[in-house]
Design a protein around this motif. Structure first.
Motif, PDB file in Angstrom:
ATOM      1  N   TYR A   1       0.793  -1.227   0.000  1.00  0.00           N
ATOM      2  CA  TYR A   1       0.000   0.000   0.000  1.00  0.00           C
ATOM      3  C   TYR A   1       0.827   1.279   0.000  1.00  0.00           C
ATOM      4  O   TYR A   1       0.314   2.331  -0.385  1.00  0.00           O
ATOM      5  CB  TYR A   1      -0.961  -0.003   1.190  1.00  0.00           C
ATOM      6  CG  TYR A   1      -2.021  -1.061   1.060  1.00  0.00           C
ATOM      7  CD1 TYR A   1      -3.094  -0.896   0.197  1.00  0.00           C
ATOM      8  CD2 TYR A   1      -1.941  -2.248   1.773  1.00  0.00           C
ATOM      9  CE1 TYR A   1      -4.068  -1.876   0.049  1.00  0.00           C
ATOM     10  CE2 TYR A   1      -2.902  -3.241   1.644  1.00  0.00           C
ATOM     11  CZ  TYR A   1      -3.959  -3.046   0.775  1.00  0.00           C
ATOM     12  OH  TYR A   1      -4.905  -4.026   0.633  1.00  0.00           O
TER      13      TYR A   1
ATOM     14  N   ASN B   1       0.334   7.277  -3.259  1.00  0.00           N
ATOM     15  CA  ASN B   1      -1.081   7.582  -3.433  1.00  0.00           C
ATOM     16  C   ASN B   1      -1.399   8.051  -4.843  1.00  0.00           C
ATOM     17  O   ASN B   1      -2.493   7.780  -5.363  1.00  0.00           O
ATOM     18  CB  ASN B   1      -1.504   8.644  -2.408  1.00  0.00           C
ATOM     19  CG  ASN B   1      -1.421   8.129  -0.977  1.00  0.00           C
ATOM     20  OD1 ASN B   1      -1.682   6.964  -0.714  1.00  0.00           O
ATOM     21  ND2 ASN B   1      -1.045   9.001  -0.050  1.00  0.00           N
TER      22      ASN B   1
ATOM     23  N   GLU C   1      -4.298   6.615  -7.328  1.00  0.00           N
ATOM     24  CA  GLU C   1      -5.316   7.484  -7.932  1.00  0.00           C
ATOM     25  C   GLU C   1      -5.491   7.173  -9.413  1.00  0.00           C
ATOM     26  O   GLU C   1      -6.611   7.196  -9.930  1.00  0.00           O
ATOM     27  CB  GLU C   1      -4.931   8.954  -7.741  1.00  0.00           C
ATOM     28  CG  GLU C   1      -5.176   9.495  -6.337  1.00  0.00           C
ATOM     29  CD  GLU C   1      -4.791  10.956  -6.223  1.00  0.00           C
ATOM     30  OE1 GLU C   1      -3.964  11.426  -7.042  1.00  0.00           O
ATOM     31  OE2 GLU C   1      -5.301  11.637  -5.316  1.00  0.00           O
TER      32      GLU C   1
ATOM     33  N   MET D   1     -11.124   6.122  -4.879  1.00  0.00           N
ATOM     34  CA  MET D   1     -10.034   5.572  -4.054  1.00  0.00           C
ATOM     35  C   MET D   1     -10.538   4.418  -3.195  1.00  0.00           C
ATOM     36  O   MET D   1     -10.244   4.303  -2.009  1.00  0.00           O
ATOM     37  CB  MET D   1      -9.401   6.670  -3.193  1.00  0.00           C
ATOM     38  CG  MET D   1      -8.572   7.653  -3.986  1.00  0.00           C
ATOM     39  SD  MET D   1      -7.156   6.899  -4.840  1.00  0.00           S
ATOM     40  CE  MET D   1      -5.999   6.734  -3.480  1.00  0.00           C
TER      41      MET D   1
ATOM     42  N   TRP E   1      -8.040   4.418   2.124  1.00  0.00           N
ATOM     43  CA  TRP E   1      -7.938   5.866   1.954  1.00  0.00           C
ATOM     44  C   TRP E   1      -9.182   6.595   2.480  1.00  0.00           C
ATOM     45  O   TRP E   1      -9.432   7.740   2.137  1.00  0.00           O
ATOM     46  CB  TRP E   1      -7.702   6.198   0.483  1.00  0.00           C
ATOM     47  CG  TRP E   1      -6.372   5.712  -0.005  1.00  0.00           C
ATOM     48  CD1 TRP E   1      -5.186   6.385   0.050  1.00  0.00           C
ATOM     49  CD2 TRP E   1      -6.078   4.456  -0.619  1.00  0.00           C
ATOM     50  NE1 TRP E   1      -4.175   5.620  -0.484  1.00  0.00           N
ATOM     51  CE2 TRP E   1      -4.692   4.424  -0.904  1.00  0.00           C
ATOM     52  CE3 TRP E   1      -6.850   3.341  -0.940  1.00  0.00           C
ATOM     53  CZ2 TRP E   1      -4.073   3.337  -1.494  1.00  0.00           C
ATOM     54  CZ3 TRP E   1      -6.223   2.245  -1.535  1.00  0.00           C
ATOM     55  CH2 TRP E   1      -4.860   2.249  -1.811  1.00  0.00           C
TER      56      TRP E   1
ATOM     57  N   GLN F   1      -1.641   5.696   3.442  1.00  0.00           N
ATOM     58  CA  GLN F   1      -3.101   5.708   3.388  1.00  0.00           C
ATOM     59  C   GLN F   1      -3.681   6.635   4.440  1.00  0.00           C
ATOM     60  O   GLN F   1      -4.602   7.415   4.170  1.00  0.00           O
ATOM     61  CB  GLN F   1      -3.645   4.296   3.592  1.00  0.00           C
ATOM     62  CG  GLN F   1      -3.529   3.385   2.404  1.00  0.00           C
ATOM     63  CD  GLN F   1      -4.215   2.051   2.641  1.00  0.00           C
ATOM     64  OE1 GLN F   1      -4.335   1.589   3.770  1.00  0.00           O
ATOM     65  NE2 GLN F   1      -4.672   1.421   1.583  1.00  0.00           N
TER      66      GLN F   1
ATOM     67  N   TYR G   1      -3.308  10.335   3.581  1.00  0.00           N
ATOM     68  CA  TYR G   1      -4.225  10.694   2.496  1.00  0.00           C
ATOM     69  C   TYR G   1      -5.661  10.777   3.011  1.00  0.00           C
ATOM     70  O   TYR G   1      -6.397  11.722   2.688  1.00  0.00           O
ATOM     71  CB  TYR G   1      -4.107   9.651   1.395  1.00  0.00           C
ATOM     72  CG  TYR G   1      -4.849   9.965   0.114  1.00  0.00           C
ATOM     73  CD1 TYR G   1      -4.195  10.528  -0.965  1.00  0.00           C
ATOM     74  CD2 TYR G   1      -6.213   9.665  -0.023  1.00  0.00           C
ATOM     75  CE1 TYR G   1      -4.860  10.787  -2.154  1.00  0.00           C
ATOM     76  CE2 TYR G   1      -6.889   9.929  -1.201  1.00  0.00           C
ATOM     77  CZ  TYR G   1      -6.214  10.490  -2.262  1.00  0.00           C
ATOM     78  OH  TYR G   1      -6.885  10.758  -3.431  1.00  0.00           O
ATOM     79  N   ALA G   2      -6.062   9.781   3.809  1.00  0.00           N
ATOM     80  CA  ALA G   2      -7.436   9.758   4.321  1.00  0.00           C
ATOM     81  C   ALA G   2      -7.715  10.961   5.214  1.00  0.00           C
ATOM     82  O   ALA G   2      -8.795  11.579   5.142  1.00  0.00           O
ATOM     83  CB  ALA G   2      -7.675   8.461   5.090  1.00  0.00           C
TER      84      ALA G   2
ATOM     85  N   ARG H   1      -8.369  13.992   3.088  1.00  0.00           N
ATOM     86  CA  ARG H   1      -9.694  13.930   2.477  1.00  0.00           C
ATOM     87  C   ARG H   1     -10.788  14.272   3.488  1.00  0.00           C
ATOM     88  O   ARG H   1     -11.736  15.002   3.179  1.00  0.00           O
ATOM     89  CB  ARG H   1      -9.965  12.538   1.913  1.00  0.00           C
ATOM     90  CG  ARG H   1      -9.140  12.138   0.737  1.00  0.00           C
ATOM     91  CD  ARG H   1      -9.490  10.714   0.319  1.00  0.00           C
ATOM     92  NE  ARG H   1     -10.759  10.634  -0.400  1.00  0.00           N
ATOM     93  CZ  ARG H   1     -11.417   9.514  -0.632  1.00  0.00           C
ATOM     94  NH1 ARG H   1     -10.935   8.352  -0.178  1.00  0.00           N
ATOM     95  NH2 ARG H   1     -12.554   9.520  -1.299  1.00  0.00           N
TER      96      ARG H   1
END
Length: 446
Positions: free
Chosen positions: A160, A164, A168, A175, A219, A243, A246-247, A250
């Motif tokens: 993982y 990122n 994408e 995602m 994500w 991850q 990135y999460a 978001r």
């Protein structure tokens, strides 16, 4: 070297005992094989040395990742034609013999004079040299006890923490790295992923104010969908630092930080239950057979009585001899280190042994084939950028594993299932409506 393709094809057919079902094109420009089929392109003689030292699937995988093997033409058709020669598959039925044993006879496993002669001929074709080192994308050194928290972090990082931006390109804006749910012929990948997340929320019967735990949150797509559309307070846990970063970004950009927490945490370390619901989407494949009962017990303990678990998991077909089961070498070395698949019956049994009542099992195998083909199309459409972001070897790994997996789902070699389970109350109640139509409900609450 004149007619390397013809010599190579003749040797392969002699070793395998069956005709090669597609064209072969060699490094000298020679070509042979059935017209109109895809071509297996052997770009360098090093590929043969890899097969000499690692006969079968692992040698082929290393040559593919290194760019020494390629396919000219439809990759799905080529893999379909080669599948019976390369990948071992358990035959159906108790006591049935296993198919695909031919690679294990390849170049040196049978101790007889004919095999030695064959090996010498291949060595002459391959040219002199030591066995090439494995491509750098391969996992070779692993430390710690299998499926311990330390080793699981290493495995998750390999798969993982690729970048990122790379994911994408492959997954698209959703995602979501698990099987989508295709409700109609005109649905897009984004439509199908939203439909999958909403289906899970309805199966869990999420309501405003409830607490949701998403193990292996990726994500953040599941927790964001549940918080935005069902009004829950959600916690997502992942072992991937990329991850999680990135999460969190978001979540903040969506204005949901007051309702969602993202943690870098092993699911076994979560200690702030009880939760009203737990979702596990494409995570249990990493747990391992020896740890699955523990996984089920941990999730059972984290749920309140009457709380629901939705376990979304890839399943393999049972083997006639389960003790002989072994993990696919390509997947283990290049894709999901230490990953293990289990038959759906084993998953249901372990959940019930832990105290769950399994209420529903939905098989969605065909949906994963469609999802994977969309991911492959995304990768191929952005190939140059994918190579720039992750390297040519990594991009080749992802293209091969996703295309081969799509065929495995289409041909019923593997499946994927959503298992809905409940932690019963003290009096044995489930809190479930009597019909599926009732417990699926009408959809979004917030």
């Amino acid at each position: 070297m004149a007619d390397a393709a013809g010599r190579l094809t003749a040797l392969a057919e002699q070793a395998l005992g069956v005709p090669i079902p597609l064209r072969v094109r060699a490094w000298d420009g020679s070509e042979t094989g059935p017209p109109g089929t895809p071509a297996l392109v052997v770009r360098h003689r090093r590929a043969l040395r890899r097969l000499l030292y690692k006969p079968g699937e692992l040698g082929l995988a290393r040559a593919w990742v290194a760019g020494e093997l390629d396919v000219d033409g439809d990759l799905y058709e080529a893999l379909d034609l080669l599948s019976g020669l390369v990948w071992e598959r358990p035959a159906q039925g108790p006591g049935a013999a296993r198919a695909g044993a031919a690679p294990r006879r390849l170049l040196g496993l049978a101790r007889d004079p004919a095999t030695y002669r064959l090996a010498r001929e291949v060595l002459a074709l391959a040219g002199p040299g030591l066995p090439p080192p494995p491509p750098p994308e391969e996992v070779r050194r692993r430390s710690g006890v299998l499926h311990s928290p330390v080793r699981d972090r290493q495995a998750i990082s390999h798969h993982y923490n690729v970048g990122n931006d790379f994911y994408e390109l492959v997954l698209g804006p959703s995602m979501v790295y698990s099987c989508a749910y295709w409700e109609g012929p005109d649905a897009t990948l984004e439509d199908a992923q939203r439909a999958k997340l909403d289906l899970i929320c309805r199966k869990l019967e999420l309501r405003p104010g409830q607490r949701l735990l998403d193990v292996g949150c990726g994500w953040g797509s599941m927790v964001m969908h549940a918080a935005e559309h069902y009004g829950v307070h959600a916690t997502g846990v992942t072992l991937s630092t990329e991850q999680a970063s990135y999460a969190r970004k978001r979540v903040a950009e969506a204005g949901l930080a007051d309702r969602i927490e993202i943690r870098v945490q092993d699911y076994r370390a979560v200690d702030d239950g009880p939760y009203d619901a737990v979702s596990s989407i494409g995570m249990a494949e990493h747990v391992g057979r020896e740890r699955y009962r523990q996984y089920a017990e941990v999730l059972h303990a984290l749920l309140r009585p009457g709380g629901r678990l939705l376990n979304h998991q890839i399943a393999r077909r049972p083997w006639a001899d389960e003790e002989a089961y072994h993990v696919d070498e390509f997947i283990d070395r290049y894709v999901f280190p230490d990953g293990e698949l289990a038959p759906v019956g084993s998953t249901v049994s372990r959940l019930e042994e832990a105290g769950f009542e399994v209420r529903d099992v939905e098989a969605i195998r065909e949906h994963y084939a469609l999802t994977l083909r969309q991911w492959v199309a995304n990768l191929e459409a952005h190939w140059a950028e994918a190579v720039r972001l992750a390297g040519a070897g990594r991009a080749r790994v992802w293209r091969l594993y996703m295309a081969a997996s799509a065929l495995s789902f289409e041909q019923n070699r593997i499946g994927v299932n959503q298992v809905l389970a409940v932690r019963p109350t003290k009096d044995g109640g489930s809190g479930m409506p009597r019909t599926r139509a009732d417990w699926l409900g009408s959809g979004r609450q917030a």
